[in-house]
Design a protein around this motif. Structure first.
Motif, PDB file in Angstrom:
ATOM      1  N   PHE A 115      -7.924  -0.210  -0.516  1.00 56.75           N
ATOM      2  CA  PHE A 115      -7.527  -1.584  -0.218  1.00 56.75           C
ATOM      3  C   PHE A 115      -7.929  -2.455  -1.391  1.00 56.75           C
ATOM      4  O   PHE A 115      -8.973  -2.218  -2.024  1.00 56.75           O
ATOM      5  CB  PHE A 115      -8.230  -2.103   1.042  1.00 56.75           C
ATOM      6  CG  PHE A 115      -7.658  -1.576   2.328  1.00 56.75           C
ATOM      7  CD1 PHE A 115      -6.487  -2.097   2.853  1.00 56.75           C
ATOM      8  CD2 PHE A 115      -8.302  -0.563   3.008  1.00 56.75           C
ATOM      9  CE1 PHE A 115      -5.957  -1.605   4.035  1.00 56.75           C
ATOM     10  CE2 PHE A 115      -7.788  -0.060   4.197  1.00 56.75           C
ATOM     11  CZ  PHE A 115      -6.602  -0.589   4.702  1.00 56.75           C
TER      12      PHE A 115
ATOM     13  N   LEU B 185       0.817  -1.206   0.000  1.00 58.79           N
ATOM     14  CA  LEU B 185       0.000   0.000   0.000  1.00 58.79           C
ATOM     15  C   LEU B 185       0.850   1.255   0.000  1.00 58.79           C
ATOM     16  O   LEU B 185       1.914   1.303   0.618  1.00 58.79           O
ATOM     17  CB  LEU B 185      -0.924   0.014   1.223  1.00 58.79           C
ATOM     18  CG  LEU B 185      -1.943  -1.121   1.334  1.00 58.79           C
ATOM     19  CD1 LEU B 185      -2.747  -0.963   2.615  1.00 58.79           C
ATOM     20  CD2 LEU B 185      -2.875  -1.151   0.128  1.00 58.79           C
TER      21      LEU B 185
ATOM     22  N   GLY C 125       0.909   1.370   4.069  1.00 54.80           N
ATOM     23  CA  GLY C 125      -0.138   2.342   4.351  1.00 54.80           C
ATOM     24  C   GLY C 125       0.127   3.068   5.659  1.00 54.80           C
ATOM     25  O   GLY C 125       1.275   3.316   6.024  1.00 54.80           O
TER      26      GLY C 125
END
Length: 215
Positions: free
Chosen positions: A12, A5, A28
């Motif tokens: 997602f 990510l 992320g």
């Protein structure tokens, strides 16, 4: 396939892309926006201190349907004695802090890192993260916390300082959610303790159908 990510992009991949281990993505951030999107998408973070942020969407999924909750005779006796006071969502930070301190079998560190703790406290301020507290003689002796999606509650962690305190929190939460006609309690992955309370595994596809009915 495990997706890497980008912290600058809020998204997602579909849960069906998860590796057979249950890992869907890494990276992320732990922003409130990403965490909310994760839970609404059937995904949750789980990693130990020093590891990259890891996002999971396991198959099968451990859940509890409230009519299948098992309360042992000994637990019924404890409930009837009323030796504990149980509250809802009154001291979230204290509960998650105690959960952070719990030693877990097979874990070298804690999966509730300081960053994770602060992120979930922020979710609490937004109204998504909630807690159950168990008190004895005005002391916090047990509790649990999780993410409230209004029709599904995603349990995250619980703790006990005295025997059965976390079970009391769990039973209290299940009864409250059942009264409010929630569909199920998400327990994420299998463990014997939750199975003894009536939780069981279902296919990820079935779980997602329950989840998607909530939005």
């Amino acid at each position: 396939m495990i997706t890497l990510l980008d912290s600058q992009q809020l998204y997602f991949p579909d849960v069906e892309q998860a590796h057979e281990s249950g890992i869907l993505a890494v990276g992320g951030d732990l922003s409130a926006e990403r965490l909310i999107l994760a839970y609404q998408s059937g995904i949750f973070p789980w990693f130990e201190d020093g590891e990259p942020i890891t996002w999971w969407a396991p198959n099968p999924r451990m859940v509890l349907f409230f009519e299948e909750l098992r309360i042992s005779k000994s637990m019924r006796n404890i409930l009837n004695r009323k030796q504990f006071e149980i509250t809802f969502n009154t001291d979230f930070r204290a509960v998650i802090t105690q959960c952070q301190k719990v030693k877990r079998t097979g874990q070298h560190g804690t999966w509730i890192t300081d960053d994770m703790l602060n992120a979930y406290c922020e979710l609490h301020h937004t109204g998504f993260a909630k807690s159950v507290e168990v008190w004895q003689n005005n002391k916090l002796v047990g509790g649990l916390y999780g993410i409230d999606l209004e029709h599904i509650f995603c349990g995250e962690s619980m703790f006990s300082i005295v025997p059965n305190a976390s079970k009391l929190a769990f039973i209290f939460l299940c009864k409250q959610l059942q009264k409010q006609q929630y569909k199920l309690l998400d327990c994420q992955v299998y463990n014997d303790h939750l199975a003894s309370l009536g939780a069981r595994e279902i296919n990820r596809e079935d779980f997602m159908q329950f989840l998607n009915l909530s939005f």
